[in-house]
Design a protein around this motif. Structure first.
Motif, mmCIF file in Angstrom:
data_model
loop_
_atom_site.group_PDB
_atom_site.id
_atom_site.type_symbol
_atom_site.label_atom_id
_atom_site.label_comp_id
_atom_site.label_asym_id
_atom_site.label_seq_id
_atom_site.Cartn_x
_atom_site.Cartn_y
_atom_site.Cartn_z
ATOM 1 N N VAL A 202 0.790 -1.060 -0.081
ATOM 2 C CA VAL A 202 -0.026 -0.015 -0.050
ATOM 3 C C VAL A 202 0.905 1.259 0.160
ATOM 4 N N VAL A 203 0.708 2.060 -1.111
ATOM 5 C CA VAL A 203 1.229 3.356 -1.059
ATOM 6 C C VAL A 203 0.278 4.361 -0.108
ATOM 7 N N VAL A 204 1.085 5.021 0.691
ATOM 8 C CA VAL A 204 0.356 6.313 1.140
ATOM 9 C C VAL A 204 0.762 7.742 0.705
ATOM 10 N N SER A 205 0.114 8.547 0.397
ATOM 11 C CA SER A 205 0.586 9.805 -0.232
ATOM 12 C C SER A 205 -0.404 10.982 0.071
ATOM 13 N N TYR A 206 0.372 12.233 -0.403
ATOM 14 C CA TYR A 206 -0.927 13.284 -0.416
ATOM 15 C C TYR A 206 -0.603 14.171 -1.296
ATOM 16 N N GLU B 9 -6.361 13.137 2.546
ATOM 17 C CA GLU B 9 -7.270 14.260 2.439
ATOM 18 C C GLU B 9 -7.113 14.925 3.480
ATOM 19 N N THR B 10 -7.113 14.384 4.815
ATOM 20 C CA THR B 10 -6.672 14.944 6.016
ATOM 21 C C THR B 10 -5.527 14.583 6.441
ATOM 22 N N LEU B 11 -4.507 15.738 6.562
ATOM 23 C CA LEU B 11 -3.144 15.342 7.191
ATOM 24 C C LEU B 11 -3.225 14.993 8.574
ATOM 25 N N TRP B 12 -3.682 16.190 9.152
ATOM 26 C CA TRP B 12 -3.901 16.327 10.664
ATOM 27 C C TRP B 12 -5.484 16.463 11.157
ATOM 28 N N MET C 256 5.625 5.372 1.777
ATOM 29 C CA MET C 256 5.399 6.597 1.886
ATOM 30 C C MET C 256 5.857 7.613 0.856
ATOM 31 N N ALA C 257 5.054 8.223 -0.034
ATOM 32 C CA ALA C 257 5.683 9.198 -1.002
ATOM 33 C C ALA C 257 5.221 10.516 -0.702
ATOM 34 N N GLY D 11 12.243 15.078 2.945
ATOM 35 C CA GLY D 11 13.142 14.260 3.344
ATOM 36 C C GLY D 11 12.549 12.860 4.283
ATOM 37 N N GLY D 12 11.238 13.043 4.619
ATOM 38 C CA GLY D 12 10.445 11.877 5.269
ATOM 39 C C GLY D 12 9.876 12.480 6.528
ATOM 40 N N GLN D 13 8.875 13.056 6.337
ATOM 41 C CA GLN D 13 8.118 13.495 7.655
ATOM 42 C C GLN D 13 6.864 12.818 7.962
ATOM 43 N N MET D 14 5.947 12.655 7.034
ATOM 44 C CA MET D 14 4.694 11.781 7.209
ATOM 45 C C MET D 14 5.086 10.337 7.252
ATOM 46 N N ALA D 15 6.340 9.916 6.556
ATOM 47 C CA ALA D 15 6.602 8.508 6.650
ATOM 48 C C ALA D 15 6.984 8.070 8.303
ATOM 49 N N LEU D 16 7.410 9.066 8.972
ATOM 50 C CA LEU D 16 7.586 9.054 10.513
ATOM 51 C C LEU D 16 6.234 8.627 11.137
#
Length: 374
Positions: free
Chosen positions: A271-275, A302-305, A324-325, A329-334
């Motif tokens: 599963v890819v997760v992205s925004y 569609e909702t990040l937070w 995560m795409a 540098g990898g923020q939401m990936a965390l």
């Protein structure tokens, strides 16, 4: 129209009649559109001296009873942070659209980035909850701007639209519904007498009715920790009571706030997760993988937070890997890694800004995940 213009039209459709801002690429077209359109509707546009003043102005306009917004990009977003915190503490409805570019500092004014998403969550000091939406097309800029106003009016806080340069500047068809087809939410008004009204006395759902300045109600507004009257409550007990309510009015309504679009999750192995614009690259990669016989899926944020933690925790044990795409540098990936909690492998496909992520890079990550190499 482009995404910035669609944001303006969405705001006007939601009832916004006050805009204060300072020009900054790539969000300037929002201000330019507002400067033309607001006077046509009896609204007010003000170009402020900087983003600090812009944020202060929209808070004041909101307390005057007018739906208000501003727009900016990374450097201006940083300047707004103190007054965004003020808006959270004083429970002031308003909307901020950040059309992200590459940073830090002046960075890449005309090129794309998605590096402000953690700043959106934690940029103001202290502990709080925030609502941040993320469009991936001009149509979603229109639709989500309306939703941002509705959420801000209902939950009484600044709501963020975390767009990006490509979405802001790309031109696509935008369908604007009839006025009577658009759902509009307005702030809850007091149901008690003027003598009995307390500006921060919440209803059972944790949300306090809001009287406008000038309506005849006694109002005291302060960024200090305060009680139901709005008067300073300078002790641990007052802090606990106020902050807990600010936090839980959002946490307790996560199901009503969080939205995702999910594709092929029923049988997905990866599963890819992205925004934002990266979700469009991700969709192309997932389609390619599906055409090649790989069971790939997509969660489009569609909702990040608030982050869709419950969804990730339910999906992670059912798949081999999550990817995560994002253009940083990898923020939401965390966040993805935290919520997956070791139930599957988590990897990142990214760049540091300046260009969209090529779908081929995401596709290659899917191939590696299917083969168990990530």
């Amino acid at each position: 129209m482009n995404g910035d213009e669609a944001c303006c039209e969405g705001a006007l459709a939601a009832g916004c009649r006050f805009f204060a801002g300072y020009p900054i690429t790539p969000a300037t077209e929002i201000a330019e559109s507002m400067s033309r359109r607001l006077p046509q509707l009896g609204g007010i546009f003000i170009q402020m001296e900087d983003e600090i003043a812009s944020m202060a102005a929209i808070l004041g306009a909101s307390w005057g009873g007018v739906k208000s917004m501003t727009s900016t990009s990374g450097p201006g977003f940083s300047l707004m942070m103190e007054n965004i915190g003020l808006g959270i503490c004083t429970e002031t409805p308003c909307v901020v659209c950040n059309v992200q570019r590459g940073g830090p500092s002046t960075g890449l004014p005309t090129l794309v980035g998605q590096g402000d998403v953690m700043q959106a969550r934690w940029g103001a000091h202290g502990h709080y909850e925030i609502i941040a939406l993320c469009p991936s097309s001009p149509q979603e800029m229109f639709d989500m701007t309306i939703r941002a106003f509705n959420l801000s009016e209902y939950y009484r806080l600044p709501v963020l639209i975390m767009a990006d340069e490509v979405v802001g500047h790309m031109n696509e068809r935008v369908i604007i519904p009839r006025e009577d087809e658009i759902e509009i939410v307005n702030r809850r008004k007091p149901s008690v007498s003027r003598e009995d009204y307390q500006p921060y006395e919440a209803d059972d759902d944790g949300i306090a009715p809001m009287a406008n300045c000038g309506d005849g109600y006694r109002i005291h507004i302060t960024g200090l920790t305060h009680d139901e009257r709005g008067y300073p409550a300078m002790n641990a007990e007052g802090q606990e009571k106020m902050v807990a309510r600010l936090v839980y009015k959002i946490r307790n309504n996560r199901e009503n706030i969080i939205r995702t679009k999910n594709f092929h999750l029923d049988d997905a192995d990866v599963v890819v997760v992205s925004y934002g614009i990266s979700a469009r690259s991700s969709m192309q990669a997932v389609r390619h993988a599906r055409n090649e016989g790989m069971k790939a899926g997509l969660i489009k944020l569609e909702t990040l937070w608030p982050f869709p933690e419950e969804l990730i925790r339910s999906v992670a044990p059912q798949v081999k890997a999550m990817i995560m795409a994002e253009i940083n540098g990898g923020q939401m990936a965390l966040e993805l890694e935290r919520c997956a909690a070791g139930a599957c492998s988590v990897s990142l496909v990214s760049n540091f800004g300046g260009a969209i992520i090529h779908p081929g890079l995401i596709y290659n990550a899917i191939v590696r995940a299917v083969k168990g190499k990530i």
